[in-house]
Design a protein around this motif. Structure first.
Motif, PDB file in Angstrom:
ATOM      1  N   HIS A 197     -18.868   4.919  20.488  1.00 14.00           N
ATOM      2  CA  HIS A 197     -19.936   5.785  21.006  1.00 14.00           C
ATOM      3  C   HIS A 197     -21.316   5.295  20.581  1.00 14.00           C
ATOM      4  O   HIS A 197     -21.456   4.551  19.610  1.00 14.00           O
ATOM      5  N   ASP A 237     -18.685   7.350   9.812  1.00 14.47           N
ATOM      6  CA  ASP A 237     -18.696   7.772  11.216  1.00 14.47           C
ATOM      7  C   ASP A 237     -17.358   7.450  11.881  1.00 14.47           C
ATOM      8  O   ASP A 237     -16.837   8.249  12.664  1.00 14.47           O
ATOM      9  N   GLU A 295     -14.812  10.210  13.513  1.00 15.91           N
ATOM     10  CA  GLU A 295     -14.327  10.091  14.886  1.00 15.91           C
ATOM     11  C   GLU A 295     -12.809  10.087  14.926  1.00 15.91           C
ATOM     12  O   GLU A 295     -12.181  10.710  15.788  1.00 15.91           O
ATOM     13  N   LYS A 313     -11.519  13.518  14.359  1.00 14.52           N
ATOM     14  CA  LYS A 313     -11.698  14.368  15.545  1.00 14.52           C
ATOM     15  C   LYS A 313     -10.577  14.116  16.555  1.00 14.52           C
ATOM     16  O   LYS A 313     -10.051  15.051  17.164  1.00 14.52           O
TER      17      LYS A 313
END
Length: 305
Positions: free
Chosen positions: A222, A293, A297, A300
Motif C-alpha cells: 500500500h 507497518d 498489515e 489486519k
C-alpha cells in the motif's frame, strides 16, 4: 544448522503449530515474529527438546530433537522467556553450575563469554535474584553460552528490560554471529526484527513470509501516509469515518493511514476531510513503510480471515 520440517503441535482443541517449515544457517540471526499465542514458544521448546511435536521433524546440526535429544542438548544454548536461573545462587555459582552440567569449566570458556560477562564482574558474589533486568539477561546469556553451543535459541529475551539493555543485547548477538553460531530469536519488537538477517512471520501456528527484513518491507502493498493534527484523541476518533479507510493506527507522534485505493495520493483529500471536522494544523504526508507497518498489515489480514 537448524531445520524445521512440517512441525505440528496441538494442545487439546488448540492447534498451536501447523506444518511449520524453515531453516537457519550457521552464523545467521533468524527472527520469529508474531503476536502472543502464535506458537513461538512452543516451537522453541520443541527445538530445545523440552516438548515433543505431534508431527514433523526438527534437527540441530543433523541431529533429531526427539531421537537424539541428549546430543542435541549439548549443542544448543537456550534462554526461555522467563528468567530461569537459580535466584538464591550467586552470579558466579550459577555460571559454575551450568558449566558443570555441560562437562566444562568457567575457566575453559571464560574468554568466549568475556564480552557478555564483563559487566557482571563486579557482581560475581551477588545473588542472581537481586540483579537488575539487564544484568539478569546478561547472566542468562552467559550461562546459555558457557559450553560454546552451535545453536542459540532465545525466547523473547529482551522483554521487560530497558532500551539501552536491549540495544546492548542485540550488539552481543551480532558479535556471536561471527563465531558461526546459528541464532534463532523470537521478539515482539519490530525494531529488533529489522536487525535480523531473515525473519519468519508466524500466526495461528503457521509460518507466512520468510525473507530479509528489507524484502518484507519492499513488498508492502500500500501507499502509506503519516497524519498529525492538533488533537491526537479526536484524530483517532475521526479517522474511522474516512469513507475509503483501509487501516489507521498510532505510530509515534502521528497516525499511519492506508486508503483502500492503492495508487491514490490522499494528502489533500484527507486534509480537507479533517479540516471539515474541526482539526487545525493538519499534516498529511507520504511515509516510508517499516517492519511495524508490515506487521500491522499482516495482523489486519489475520483478523479478516
Amino acid at each position: 544448522m537448524i531445520a524445521v520440517t512440517n512441525i505440528s503441535k496441538r494442545y487439546g482443541a488448540v492447534q498451536a503449530l501447523s506444518d511449520v517449515r524453515f531453516s537457519v544457517d550457521r552464523g545467521e540471526l533468524f527472527g520469529l515474529i508474531g503476536p502472543d499465542g502464535a506458537g513461538k514458544t512452543s516451537l522453541l521448546r520443541i527445538l530445545a527438546t523440552l516438548l515433543l511435536p505431534d508431527a514433523g521433524e526438527a534437527t540441530i546440526d543433523g541431529l533429531n530433537t526427539v531421537a537424539d535429544y541428549r546430543a542435541v542438548r549439548r549443542r544448543i544454548g537456550y534462554m526461555p522467556g522467563r528468567f530461569s536461573l537459580y535466584r538464591d545462587l550467586t552470579v558466579e555459582e550459577n555460571l559454575r553450575f551450568f558449566a558443570s552440567i555441560f562437562g566444562t569449566t568457567v575457566r575453559e570458556n571464560e574468554a568466549f563469554i568475556r564480552p557478555i560477562f564483563a559487566p557482571l564482574e563486579p557482581f560475581r558474589r551477588r545473588r542472581a535474584g537481586a540483579l537488575s533486568g539487564g544484568m539478569k539477561q546478561k547472566l542468562a546469556l552467559s550461562c546459555a553460552l558457557i559450553h560454546r553451543p552451535d545453536a542459540l535459541l532465545l525466547d523473547e529475551p529482551t522483554t521487560g528490560v530497558d532500551a539501552l539493555s536491549r540495544k546492548e543485547f542485540w550488539e552481543m548477538l551480532h558479535e556471536l554471529k561471527q563465531h558461526g553460531i546459528a541464532i534463532l530469536v523470537s521478539t515482539p519488537y519490530m525494531d529488533e526484527a529489522s536487525r535480523c538477517d531473515r525473519v519468519a512471520l508466524i500466526r495461528r501456528g503457521q509460518t507466512g513470509q520468510i525473507d530479509t527484513p528489507q524484502q518484507v518491507v519492499a513488498q508492502f502493498p500500500h501507499r502509506l501516509f503519516a497524519v498529525r493534527t492538533d488533537n491526537a484523541y479526536r484524530l483517532a476518533c475521526d479517522l474511522p469515518s474516512w469513507p475509503t479507510l483501509h487501516a489507521a493506527y498510532p505510530f509515534g507522534a502521528c497516525f499511519h493511514v492506508i486508503d483502500r485505493r492503492p495508487h491514490i495520493d490522499i494528502s489533500a483529500e484527507l486534509t480537507a476531510f479533517l479540516h471539515q471536522r474541526g482539526h487545525s494544523a493538519v499534516e498529511c504526508l507520504p511515509a516510508t513503510p517499516t517492519m511495524e507497518d508490515c506487521f500491522m498489515e499482516w495482523m489486519k489480514r489475520d483478523e479478516s480471515e
